[in-house]
Design a protein around this motif. Structure first.
Motif, mmCIF file in Angstrom:
data_model
loop_
_atom_site.group_PDB
_atom_site.id
_atom_site.type_symbol
_atom_site.label_atom_id
_atom_site.label_comp_id
_atom_site.label_asym_id
_atom_site.label_seq_id
_atom_site.Cartn_x
_atom_site.Cartn_y
_atom_site.Cartn_z
ATOM 1 N N LEU A 23 -9.043 10.915 37.250
ATOM 2 C CA LEU A 23 -9.843 11.972 37.873
ATOM 3 C C LEU A 23 -9.821 13.288 37.110
ATOM 4 C CD1 LEU A 23 -9.031 11.324 41.626
ATOM 5 C CD2 LEU A 23 -11.119 10.752 40.386
ATOM 6 N N MET A 24 -8.884 13.439 36.171
ATOM 7 C CA MET A 24 -8.855 14.636 35.349
ATOM 8 C C MET A 24 -8.328 14.267 33.969
ATOM 9 S SD MET A 24 -5.888 16.960 37.074
ATOM 10 C CE MET A 24 -4.176 16.511 36.991
ATOM 11 N N PRO A 25 -8.661 15.069 32.963
ATOM 12 C CA PRO A 25 -8.261 14.712 31.595
ATOM 13 C C PRO A 25 -6.748 14.796 31.388
ATOM 14 C CG PRO A 25 -9.335 16.850 31.631
ATOM 15 C CD PRO A 25 -9.421 16.297 33.013
ATOM 16 N N GLY A 26 -6.268 14.022 30.426
ATOM 17 C CA GLY A 26 -4.855 14.059 30.075
ATOM 18 C C GLY A 26 -3.994 13.279 31.049
ATOM 19 N N THR A 27 -2.712 13.518 30.950
ATOM 20 C CA THR A 27 -1.757 12.869 31.846
ATOM 21 C C THR A 27 -1.178 13.903 32.799
ATOM 22 O OG1 THR A 27 0.035 13.232 30.271
ATOM 23 C CG2 THR A 27 -1.123 11.138 30.119
ATOM 24 N N ILE A 28 -0.667 13.447 33.903
ATOM 25 C CA ILE A 28 -0.049 14.354 34.867
ATOM 26 C C ILE A 28 1.313 14.769 34.323
ATOM 27 C CG2 ILE A 28 0.876 14.570 37.201
ATOM 28 C CD1 ILE A 28 -1.290 12.493 38.026
ATOM 29 N N HIS A 48 -6.234 28.999 31.485
ATOM 30 C CA HIS A 48 -6.853 28.859 30.168
ATOM 31 C C HIS A 48 -7.132 27.385 29.874
ATOM 32 C CE1 HIS A 48 -6.567 32.993 28.786
ATOM 33 N NE2 HIS A 48 -5.349 33.046 29.278
ATOM 34 N N SER A 49 -6.170 26.492 30.221
ATOM 35 C CA SER A 49 -6.345 25.081 29.852
ATOM 36 C C SER A 49 -5.952 24.069 30.924
ATOM 37 C CB SER A 49 -5.559 24.780 28.563
ATOM 38 O OG SER A 49 -4.174 24.990 28.773
ATOM 39 N N THR A 50 -5.315 24.479 31.985
ATOM 40 C CA THR A 50 -4.803 23.534 32.988
ATOM 41 C C THR A 50 -5.862 23.099 33.995
ATOM 42 O OG1 THR A 50 -2.586 24.466 32.822
ATOM 43 C CG2 THR A 50 -3.076 23.214 34.814
ATOM 44 N N TRP A 51 -5.937 21.790 34.209
ATOM 45 C CA TRP A 51 -6.704 21.203 35.310
ATOM 46 C C TRP A 51 -5.726 20.948 36.443
ATOM 47 C CZ3 TRP A 51 -11.772 18.614 35.195
ATOM 48 C CH2 TRP A 51 -12.490 18.866 34.020
ATOM 49 N N ASN A 52 -6.177 21.140 37.693
ATOM 50 C CA ASN A 52 -5.351 20.861 38.862
ATOM 51 C C ASN A 52 -6.106 19.969 39.839
ATOM 52 O OD1 ASN A 52 -2.867 22.345 38.462
ATOM 53 N ND2 ASN A 52 -4.091 24.200 38.635
ATOM 54 N N ALA A 53 -5.348 19.160 40.553
ATOM 55 C CA ALA A 53 -5.899 18.334 41.627
ATOM 56 C C ALA A 53 -5.119 18.663 42.884
ATOM 57 C CB ALA A 53 -5.772 16.857 41.278
ATOM 58 N N ILE A 84 -10.646 18.582 42.674
ATOM 59 C CA ILE A 84 -10.365 18.713 41.244
ATOM 60 C C ILE A 84 -10.848 20.084 40.788
ATOM 61 C CG2 ILE A 84 -10.760 17.772 38.941
ATOM 62 C CD1 ILE A 84 -9.327 15.814 40.795
ATOM 63 N N LEU A 85 -9.947 20.849 40.166
ATOM 64 C CA LEU A 85 -10.270 22.188 39.680
ATOM 65 C C LEU A 85 -10.136 22.233 38.162
ATOM 66 C CD1 LEU A 85 -8.342 24.269 42.354
ATOM 67 C CD2 LEU A 85 -10.797 23.805 42.265
ATOM 68 N N GLU A 86 -11.188 22.690 37.517
ATOM 69 C CA GLU A 86 -11.182 22.874 36.070
ATOM 70 C C GLU A 86 -10.502 24.200 35.740
ATOM 71 O OE1 GLU A 86 -15.044 22.415 34.301
ATOM 72 O OE2 GLU A 86 -15.582 20.810 35.697
ATOM 73 N N PRO A 87 -10.109 24.392 34.493
ATOM 74 C CA PRO A 87 -9.446 25.639 34.126
ATOM 75 C C PRO A 87 -10.239 26.896 34.493
ATOM 76 C CG PRO A 87 -9.228 24.063 32.350
ATOM 77 C CD PRO A 87 -10.147 23.453 33.365
ATOM 78 N N LYS A 88 -11.580 26.856 34.395
ATOM 79 C CA LYS A 88 -12.394 28.046 34.667
ATOM 80 C C LYS A 88 -12.496 28.390 36.152
ATOM 81 C CE LYS A 88 -16.661 25.422 34.807
ATOM 82 N NZ LYS A 88 -17.922 25.121 34.155
ATOM 83 N N ASP A 89 -12.023 27.507 37.030
ATOM 84 C CA ASP A 89 -12.137 27.722 38.476
ATOM 85 C C ASP A 89 -11.041 28.653 38.987
ATOM 86 O OD1 ASP A 89 -14.334 25.986 38.670
ATOM 87 O OD2 ASP A 89 -13.032 24.243 38.954
ATOM 88 N N TRP A 90 -11.427 29.888 39.341
ATOM 89 C CA TRP A 90 -10.499 30.829 39.973
ATOM 90 C C TRP A 90 -10.387 30.414 41.440
ATOM 91 C CZ3 TRP A 90 -9.956 34.223 43.956
ATOM 92 C CH2 TRP A 90 -8.955 35.195 43.843
ATOM 93 N N SER A 106 -0.946 18.620 38.081
ATOM 94 C CA SER A 106 -1.446 19.381 36.928
ATOM 95 C C SER A 106 -1.323 18.567 35.657
ATOM 96 C CB SER A 106 -0.645 20.680 36.751
ATOM 97 O OG SER A 106 -0.844 21.549 37.829
ATOM 98 N N ASN A 107 -2.258 18.782 34.747
ATOM 99 C CA ASN A 107 -2.205 18.077 33.473
ATOM 100 C C ASN A 107 -1.487 18.891 32.387
ATOM 101 O OD1 ASN A 107 -4.146 19.974 32.826
ATOM 102 N ND2 ASN A 107 -5.529 18.515 31.860
#
Length: 125
Positions: A23-28, A48-53, A84-90, A106-107
């Motif tokens: 559901l999000m890039p990379g590994t948890i 800057h770079s972290t995706w969160n679920a 799912i939140l992309e890095p740009k999502d405040w 988090s990835n």
């Protein structure tokens, strides 16, 4: 852009099993959870770079999200729903119920340098 997804869930007489995968890039790399907030808002940042679920395992909470272009408000109250939140999502997490348990995946590992606290400026239309 924030994305609310239903997790693949299997139901049986012995309970339900929900699966978080692909559901999000990379590994948890980091898992944490928030509880006992006493209704105090949390978050108020983007990355800057972290995706969160985000998954509310118990109770409910609201997630306000602004991605620099549009605003969204989500109510998380089902353990088989994942935001799912992309890095740009405040985002800001708020209105926690007394029994809320909010799980965050988090990835990226924690780094204070990855956080951007300043919200986007509202644009006049």
């Amino acid at each position: 852009m924030p994305n609310l997804v239903k997790l693949k869930t299997v139901h049986s007489d012995s309970g339900s099993l929900s699966v978080f995968e692909k559901l999000m890039p990379g590994t948890i790399k980091r898992v944490y959870y928030i509880y006992g907030t006493h209704h105090i808002p949390r978050g108020g940042h983007r990355h800057h770079s972290t995706w969160n679920a985000l998954i509310c395992l118990r109770g409910q909470c609201r997630i306000y999200v602004h991605n620099g272009v549009s605003e969204s408000l989500f109510v998380l109250n089902q353990p088989n729903e994942c935001l799912i939140l992309e890095p740009k999502d405040w985002y800001k997490m708020e209105d926690f119920s007394d029994d809320a348990i909010l799980l965050i995946l988090s990835n990226q590992y924690y780094s204070v340098k990855d956080y951007i606290d300043d919200p986007y400026q509202m644009t006049d239309k």
